[in-house]
Every structure is written in C-alpha cells, then in structure tokens.
Write a protein that holds these residues in place. Structure first.
Motif, PDB file in Angstrom:
ATOM      1  N   ILE A 121      10.510 -15.799  49.650  1.00 12.20           N
ATOM      2  CA  ILE A 121      11.031 -16.249  50.941  1.00 12.20           C
ATOM      3  C   ILE A 121      12.491 -15.814  51.033  1.00 12.20           C
ATOM      4  O   ILE A 121      13.246 -15.962  50.067  1.00 12.20           O
ATOM      5  N   LEU A 122      12.885 -15.279  52.173  1.00 10.57           N
ATOM      6  CA  LEU A 122      14.273 -14.881  52.391  1.00 10.57           C
ATOM      7  C   LEU A 122      14.985 -15.983  53.163  1.00 10.57           C
ATOM      8  O   LEU A 122      14.535 -16.384  54.235  1.00 10.57           O
ATOM      9  N   ALA A 123      16.088 -16.454  52.611  1.00 13.26           N
ATOM     10  CA  ALA A 123      16.832 -17.539  53.261  1.00 13.26           C
ATOM     11  C   ALA A 123      18.230 -17.077  53.627  1.00 13.26           C
ATOM     12  O   ALA A 123      18.830 -16.250  52.936  1.00 13.26           O
ATOM     13  N   ASN A 124      18.718 -17.640  54.711  1.00  9.24           N
ATOM     14  CA  ASN A 124      20.092 -17.400  55.149  1.00  9.24           C
ATOM     15  C   ASN A 124      20.541 -18.624  55.925  1.00  9.24           C
ATOM     16  O   ASN A 124      19.776 -19.580  56.084  1.00  9.24           O
ATOM     17  N   LEU A 125      21.750 -18.634  56.396  1.00  6.93           N
ATOM     18  CA  LEU A 125      22.262 -19.824  57.080  1.00  6.93           C
ATOM     19  C   LEU A 125      21.545 -20.094  58.397  1.00  6.93           C
ATOM     20  O   LEU A 125      21.484 -21.241  58.840  1.00  6.93           O
ATOM     21  N   ARG A 126      20.973 -19.083  59.012  1.00  6.72           N
ATOM     22  CA  ARG A 126      20.272 -19.280  60.283  1.00  6.72           C
ATOM     23  C   ARG A 126      18.881 -19.884  60.105  1.00  6.72           C
ATOM     24  O   ARG A 126      18.382 -20.554  61.010  1.00  6.72           O
ATOM     25  N   ASN A 127      18.220 -19.609  58.981  1.00  3.40           N
ATOM     26  CA  ASN A 127      16.859 -20.122  58.826  1.00  3.40           C
ATOM     27  C   ASN A 127      16.749 -21.188  57.739  1.00  3.40           C
ATOM     28  O   ASN A 127      15.661 -21.517  57.291  1.00  3.40           O
ATOM     29  N   VAL A 128      17.884 -21.737  57.331  1.00  5.84           N
ATOM     30  CA  VAL A 128      17.897 -22.692  56.228  1.00  5.84           C
ATOM     31  C   VAL A 128      16.995 -23.902  56.493  1.00  5.84           C
ATOM     32  O   VAL A 128      16.293 -24.370  55.587  1.00  5.84           O
ATOM     33  N   ALA A 132      13.728 -24.961  54.217  1.00  3.53           N
ATOM     34  CA  ALA A 132      13.637 -26.301  53.623  1.00  3.53           C
ATOM     35  C   ALA A 132      12.369 -27.012  54.084  1.00  3.53           C
ATOM     36  O   ALA A 132      11.667 -27.629  53.265  1.00  3.53           O
ATOM     37  N   ASP A 133      12.054 -26.927  55.368  1.00  6.35           N
ATOM     38  CA  ASP A 133      10.827 -27.548  55.890  1.00  6.35           C
ATOM     39  C   ASP A 133       9.592 -26.963  55.220  1.00  6.35           C
ATOM     40  O   ASP A 133       8.672 -27.691  54.843  1.00  6.35           O
ATOM     41  N   TYR A 134       9.566 -25.657  55.054  1.00  5.36           N
ATOM     42  CA  TYR A 134       8.430 -24.995  54.409  1.00  5.36           C
ATOM     43  C   TYR A 134       8.275 -25.489  52.973  1.00  5.36           C
ATOM     44  O   TYR A 134       7.172 -25.834  52.542  1.00  5.36           O
ATOM     45  N   LEU A 135       9.362 -25.522  52.238  1.00  2.36           N
ATOM     46  CA  LEU A 135       9.292 -25.963  50.835  1.00  2.36           C
ATOM     47  C   LEU A 135       8.856 -27.419  50.728  1.00  2.36           C
ATOM     48  O   LEU A 135       8.114 -27.782  49.816  1.00  2.36           O
ATOM     49  N   ASN A 136       9.280 -28.254  51.666  1.00  2.69           N
ATOM     50  CA  ASN A 136       8.864 -29.663  51.662  1.00  2.69           C
ATOM     51  C   ASN A 136       7.401 -29.837  52.058  1.00  2.69           C
ATOM     52  O   ASN A 136       6.714 -30.720  51.572  1.00  2.69           O
ATOM     53  N   ARG A 137       6.930 -28.984  52.941  1.00  2.00           N
ATOM     54  CA  ARG A 137       5.563 -29.071  53.445  1.00  2.00           C
ATOM     55  C   ARG A 137       4.544 -28.558  52.425  1.00  2.00           C
ATOM     56  O   ARG A 137       3.473 -29.120  52.269  1.00  2.00           O
ATOM     57  N   GLU A 138       4.896 -27.488  51.744  1.00  2.00           N
ATOM     58  CA  GLU A 138       3.993 -26.897  50.760  1.00  2.00           C
ATOM     59  C   GLU A 138       4.055 -27.691  49.463  1.00  2.00           C
ATOM     60  O   GLU A 138       5.088 -28.226  49.112  1.00  2.00           O
ATOM     61  N   SER A 139       2.959 -27.731  48.776  1.00  2.00           N
ATOM     62  CA  SER A 139       2.930 -28.419  47.484  1.00  2.00           C
ATOM     63  C   SER A 139       3.241 -27.414  46.380  1.00  2.00           C
ATOM     64  O   SER A 139       2.438 -27.183  45.482  1.00  2.00           O
ATOM     65  N   THR A 140       4.395 -26.844  46.457  1.00  4.81           N
ATOM     66  CA  THR A 140       4.795 -25.830  45.500  1.00  4.81           C
ATOM     67  C   THR A 140       5.235 -26.500  44.215  1.00  4.81           C
ATOM     68  O   THR A 140       6.110 -27.357  44.218  1.00  4.81           O
ATOM     69  N   GLU A 141       4.592 -26.094  43.121  1.00  2.00           N
ATOM     70  CA  GLU A 141       4.917 -26.696  41.833  1.00  2.00           C
ATOM     71  C   GLU A 141       6.262 -26.221  41.302  1.00  2.00           C
ATOM     72  O   GLU A 141       7.084 -27.007  40.855  1.00  2.00           O
ATOM     73  N   ARG A 142       6.484 -24.911  41.343  1.00  2.06           N
ATOM     74  CA  ARG A 142       7.721 -24.332  40.812  1.00  2.06           C
ATOM     75  C   ARG A 142       8.414 -23.491  41.871  1.00  2.06           C
ATOM     76  O   ARG A 142       7.802 -22.606  42.454  1.00  2.06           O
ATOM     77  N   CYS A 161      24.359 -21.967  51.169  1.00  5.22           N
ATOM     78  CA  CYS A 161      23.008 -21.898  51.721  1.00  5.22           C
ATOM     79  C   CYS A 161      22.013 -22.649  50.822  1.00  5.22           C
ATOM     80  O   CYS A 161      21.183 -23.419  51.311  1.00  5.22           O
ATOM     81  N   THR A 162      22.140 -22.464  49.516  1.00 10.57           N
ATOM     82  CA  THR A 162      21.294 -23.188  48.561  1.00 10.57           C
ATOM     83  C   THR A 162      21.468 -24.688  48.728  1.00 10.57           C
ATOM     84  O   THR A 162      20.494 -25.441  48.765  1.00 10.57           O
ATOM     85  N   SER A 163      22.709 -25.139  48.825  1.00  8.15           N
ATOM     86  CA  SER A 163      22.991 -26.571  48.972  1.00  8.15           C
ATOM     87  C   SER A 163      22.349 -27.142  50.219  1.00  8.15           C
ATOM     88  O   SER A 163      21.819 -28.258  50.210  1.00  8.15           O
ATOM     89  N   LEU A 164      22.389 -26.380  51.299  1.00 13.01           N
ATOM     90  CA  LEU A 164      21.773 -26.838  52.540  1.00 13.01           C
ATOM     91  C   LEU A 164      20.264 -26.946  52.404  1.00 13.01           C
ATOM     92  O   LEU A 164      19.651 -27.890  52.920  1.00 13.01           O
ATOM     93  N   ILE A 165      19.643 -26.003  51.726  1.00 10.86           N
ATOM     94  CA  ILE A 165      18.198 -26.078  51.510  1.00 10.86           C
ATOM     95  C   ILE A 165      17.852 -27.311  50.689  1.00 10.86           C
ATOM     96  O   ILE A 165      16.937 -28.077  51.032  1.00 10.86           O
ATOM     97  N   LEU A 166      18.579 -27.533  49.618  1.00 11.64           N
ATOM     98  CA  LEU A 166      18.271 -28.650  48.726  1.00 11.64           C
ATOM     99  C   LEU A 166      18.583 -30.005  49.343  1.00 11.64           C
ATOM    100  O   LEU A 166      17.940 -31.001  49.010  1.00 11.64           O
ATOM    101  N   SER A 167      19.553 -30.047  50.250  1.00 12.16           N
ATOM    102  CA  SER A 167      19.893 -31.334  50.874  1.00 12.16           C
ATOM    103  C   SER A 167      18.847 -31.740  51.887  1.00 12.16           C
ATOM    104  O   SER A 167      18.665 -32.870  52.227  1.00 12.16           O
TER     105      SER A 167
END
Length: 167
Positions: A121-128, A132-142, A161-167
């Motif tokens: 997945i490619l992340a940037n400040l515009r799609n953060v 984050a929603d995708y990662l929360n929705r999917e049952s991704t183990e790792r 950008c990482t901090s925003l995804i994790l928050s």
C-alpha cells in the motif's frame, strides 16, 4: 492489525520477513504522493523501477504508444525520460489509460524491496485516513510500515505520515 513493525529507512528492509504481510510504503515528498496522484489522474498502471536501465528495459517490453517514463535520479530529472518527477508532467490528458514507469531515489526502491509482501500500500499525507481505515478494516495479522527515508537517512515527513496512520 495484530502486529505492526516500523522501518525508518528503506535500508532497514528485510525482504524475507515480508512474506504474507501487508506493507505500507511511505515517501511523502515524492514517490508515494506522485504515484497515487498519477493513478487518480487516470493512469492504467504505475510501474516503479530502481534504475534508469530498468526503466528503459521495461519500456522496451511494453507498447510505446501507451507507456511513459518519468521520475528522478538524485533529485534531478532524467533527460531521456518522457516526464520529470513533478506532478505538472502527469496531467489527466497525458496519463489517462497509460502505463507510467517511474523512478525515484528512495520511494520506488522501497516499493521494489517490498515485493515479497502479500499487499503493498502506498501512503502519503493525502491518503493517510484511507490507509488507516483500510488497515483497521482488514484483519491483517502483520503490517510493516516502511519510511523510505532520504539517501539512507531518517525522514521526518515520512515519520509524521506514519504517526498519523497509527493514531
């Protein structure tokens, strides 16, 4: 997501650990922002490469009428490419339904090093928020978050950008 690991530069990537994982690659100031924008503007595919030679070789295998090369090497435009690394070169009328072969000093190399992952997945400040929603929705183990960095050094904008995804 059950487990998330963070690598602060592309040089930290251990490709063998990525099998079966979801990888989020971040290169805010160039590659991931540009590549996502190119897709939003109608490109058929973006094909990240690690070198000028790889870009030329890949272009020789594709239909030249529907393929463009673009990007930068060391922060400078590659003279023999069709486009630079600037978004103005990727307007919708130019990229619609085209394959874009793209080179950058950091981001595309990180993307290529993540090829063993199940999903990239490619992340940037515009799609953060979408990432984050995708990662929360999917049952991704790792999940591995990879900050591309800048020439082997930590990049504050990738970390933000990482901090925003994790928050």
């Amino acid at each position: 997501m059950e487990r998330c690991s963070l690598w602060l530069t592309k040089e930290e990537i251990e490709p063998e650990r990525l099998k079966g994982a979801t990888v989020v690659v971040i290169d805010v100031l160039l590659a991931t922002t540009t590549l996502v924008t190119i897709m939003e503007r109608g490109a058929r595919r973006v094909l990240p490469v690690e070198s000028i030679e790889e870009a030329h070789h890949l272009k020789s295998q594709l239909d030249p009428s529907s393929t463009l090369t673009g990007g930068e090497q060391g922060g400078k435009t590659v003279d023999e490419f069709d486009c630079s690394h600037l978004l103005d070169d990727y307007m919708p009328d130019r990229v619609k339904d085209k394959d874009i072969i793209f080179l950058s000093a950091n981001g595309t190399r990180a993307i290529k090093k993540a090829k063993n992952a199940q999903k990239v997945i490619l992340a940037n400040l515009r799609n953060v928020n979408a990432v984050a929603d995708y990662l929360n929705r999917e049952s991704t183990e790792r999940v591995y978050i990879i900050c591309s960095g800048a020439s082997g050094h930590f990049s504050m904008e990738d970390y933000v950008c990482t901090s925003l995804i994790l928050s």
